[in-house]
Design an enzyme around this catalytic site. Structure first.
Site, PDB file in Angstrom:
ATOM      1  N   LYS A  76       0.589  -1.700  -0.159  1.00 39.34           N
ATOM      2  CA  LYS A  76      -0.031   0.525  -0.061  1.00 39.34           C
ATOM      3  C   LYS A  76       0.888   0.949  -0.506  1.00 39.34           C
ATOM      4  CE  LYS A  76      -3.625   2.083   2.165  1.00 39.34           C
ATOM      5  NZ  LYS A  76      -4.964   2.155   3.254  1.00 39.34           N
ATOM      6  N   SER A 152      -9.926   2.587   2.584  1.00 39.04           N
ATOM      7  CA  SER A 152      -9.110   2.613   1.402  1.00 39.04           C
ATOM      8  C   SER A 152      -7.334   1.736   1.180  1.00 39.04           C
ATOM      9  CB  SER A 152      -8.291   4.148   2.351  1.00 39.04           C
ATOM     10  OG  SER A 152      -7.181   3.143   3.083  1.00 39.04           O
ATOM     11  N   SER A 176     -10.335   0.333   6.388  1.00 37.56           N
ATOM     12  CA  SER A 176      -9.255   0.008   5.218  1.00 37.56           C
ATOM     13  C   SER A 176      -9.150  -0.703   4.962  1.00 37.56           C
ATOM     14  CB  SER A 176      -8.612   1.181   5.244  1.00 37.56           C
ATOM     15  OG  SER A 176      -9.593   2.231   5.159  1.00 37.56           O
TER      16      SER A 176
HETATM   17  N1  GLN Z   1     -13.921   5.244   5.593  1.00 33.91           N
HETATM   18  C1  GLN Z   1     -12.985   5.554   6.476  1.00 33.91           C
HETATM   19  C2  GLN Z   1     -12.530   6.789   6.840  1.00 33.91           C
HETATM   20  O1  GLN Z   1     -12.580   7.330   5.262  1.00 33.91           O
HETATM   21  C3  GLN Z   1     -11.802   4.695   7.495  1.00 33.91           C
HETATM   22  C4  GLN Z   1     -10.681   4.818   6.173  1.00 33.91           C
HETATM   23  C5  GLN Z   1      -9.694   4.089   6.763  1.00 33.91           C
HETATM   24  O2  GLN Z   1      -9.556   2.288   7.268  1.00 33.91           O
HETATM   25  N2  GLN Z   1      -8.621   5.083   6.145  1.00 33.91           N
HETATM   26  O3  GLN Z   1     -12.131   6.981   7.528  1.00 33.91           O
END
Ligand code: GLN
Length: 485
Positions: A76, A152, A176
């Site tokens: 990532k 994400s 995410s």
């Molecule tokens: N969807 C959540 C956010 O936008 C979690 C994102 C994440 O876990 N990095 O904050």
């Protein structure tokens, strides 16, 4: 080769049936051919990957390899990797070549000998649930290219689902790893906070961020976690505990396992087809010897509002370092120093990141701090207490990962609240700091459905065991998207 488990790949490498270089080339060829459409990788550097593969082959030949030496992995783009472009999905870091390795990268490459295939696309600074906030364009879900892969860690999920990599790293601040795993038919694990080092992992919300493995099976996740986890003096929140073999208890029978079903996860708000798949998984667990008990997480409805105060508050502080002075993007034309800061941040950040910075600065500001930030922290405590009470009656908590399967590209992009509601089942786990997993448990109209398993602190081994036994009895996790030969 592309359907083989990590164990099988390791055996093939040890038995000289394939070299790491051949395996790496096989994936690089697939990436070159299939990635332009999927957009899972945003940086590849074939010569760098091939050099690492040659070094792994030398290590294997010298008898100095470990269980994962020579195996390719997708990283990532939130992990700093020396000499690699490390963008975090943002224009702000569009030109940033990291001068050092994150601990996760160092452990995977240097210690375990895995071969990085490239950096995967992600929501900008990990803020999103669909990968649509990436500066580098959306990722397409390999199961249906008109749909999102989740976020994400959507690039990592799409890469593994499309067989562009055998495994990938992800991070999970509010879901995410688990939500994209669910939407792409993968197995993903978010460890207990503090198990995987955050050093060199670009910070979004530091008290919630945690790296973890994404793979096609629980067994592969266990092996990758073995290589990622461990105490790190360079992360002040890293936990100094004895090293653990997360694959040691995979085969343990599930007789007598108490599965907690939180009534709040089985009420309204979930797609009926998702619920049907989750119910079928519960029946499968009963066949495997588990018993179910109803539990309650009475404050779980407050997890999304509390998270969307705490995470932006921490983000507004963490992202203040992107000022155009030390590294990253700088606006080309400006007058004063203040003007340079303003233009750099106005041009370098996308809309969702700006929204979070504004919310975060607001909830931390004088006069609002008590009403928002402090209140959210109190809710966070209540949520952790709810889990502690539930774990008095069960060993593992089970429910859906995502309230719906993969949604259409663009469907929720214009409505932040709709997007934030994608995370209703995953966020409480981060607020409490607990480990959570998502595993494939069926399909809804041809789209993968994820089952969420939540454990008590440091119960990663137990979660992986519970996931592995299910995967031995079912075939969902073996299904691959069509049209990507
Ligand atoms: N969807 C959540 C956010 O936008 C979690 C994102 C994440 O876990 N990095 O904050």
């Amino acid at each position: 080769m592309i359907e083989k488990s990590l164990k099988e790949l390791a055996q093939a490498l040890a038995g000289k049936r394939i070299s790491s270089l051949e395996l790496t080339d096989l994936y690089l060829e697939r990436i070159a051919r299939l990635n332009p459409d999927i957009n899972a990788f945003i940086t590849v550097d074939p010569e760098k990957s091939r050099a690492a593969a040659r070094a792994a082959d030398a290590r294997l030949a010298a008898g100095q390899g470990g269980p994962l030496t020579g195996i390719p992995v997708a990283q990532k783009d939130i992990f700093c990797a020396e000499g690699w472009l490390t963008t975090c999905g943002s224009k702000m870091l569009g030109n940033f070549v990291s001068p050092y390795d994150a601990t996760v990268i160092r452990k995977l490459e240097q210690e375990a000998g895995l071969v990085s295939l490239g950096k995967t696309n992600m929501d900008e600074f990990a803020m999103g649930s669909s990968n649509e906030t990436s500066y580098f364009g959306p990722v397409k879900n390999p199961w249906d290219r008109s749909r999102v892969p989740g976020g994400s860690s959507g690039g990592s999920a799409a890469a593994v689902a499309a067989r562009l990599a055998p495994v990938a790293t992800g991070t999970d601040t509010g879901g995410s790893i688990r939500q994209p795993a669910a939407l792409c038919n993968l197995t993903g694990l978010k460890p207990t906070y503090g198990v995987v080092s955050r050093y060199g992992m670009i910070a979004f919300a530091s008290s919630l961020d945690q790296g973890g493995p994404m793979a096609r099976s629980a067994e592969d996740c266990a092996l990758l976690l073995n290589a990622m986890a461990g105490f790190d003096a360079q992360d002040s929140t890293s936990l100094d505990r004895p090293a653990e073999d997360y694959a040691a208890d995979l085969e343990k029978p599930l007789d007598g396992l108490r599965l907690g079903l939180p009534k709040e996860f089985f009420g309204e708000g979930c797609d009926p087809a998702v619920m049907a798949a989750v119910r079928a998984a519960i029946a499968e667990y009963e066949k495997l010897g588990a018993k179910t008990v109803e539990v309650s997480l009475p404050n779980s409805h407050l997890s999304v509002p509390a998270y969307y105060v705490i995470a932006p508050a921490e983000a507004s502080s963490n992202l203040s370092r992107f000022d155009g002075v030390r590294y990253g993007y700088r606006a080309p034309d400006y007058g004063s120093l203040d003007d340079m800061y303003c233009k750099t941040r106005a041009q370098g950040f996308g809309a969702e990141v700006k929204r979070r910075i504004l919310i975060g600065a607001y909830v931390l500001s004088h006069g609002y701090y008590d009403a928002y930030y402090l209140q959210a922290q109190r809710i966070r405590r209540l949520i952790a207490d709810d889990f502690a009470a539930a774990f008095k009656h069960c060993d593992v908590i089970l429910g859906p990962t995502s309230p719906s399967p993969a949604f259409k590209l663009g469907e929720r992009a214009a409505d932040p609240v709709q997007m934030y509601l994608s995370d209703i089942y995953t966020i409480a786990v981060n607020l409490a700091g607990l480990p959570g997993m998502s595993i494939p448990c069926g399909f809804a109209a041809g789209l993968p459905v994820g089952l969420q398993l939540i454990g008590d602190y440091f119960a990663e081994g137990r979660l992986l065991n519970v996931a592995h036994r299910y995967q031995q009895a079912t075939e969902w996790h073996r299904r691959a998207p069509e049209g990507l030969a």
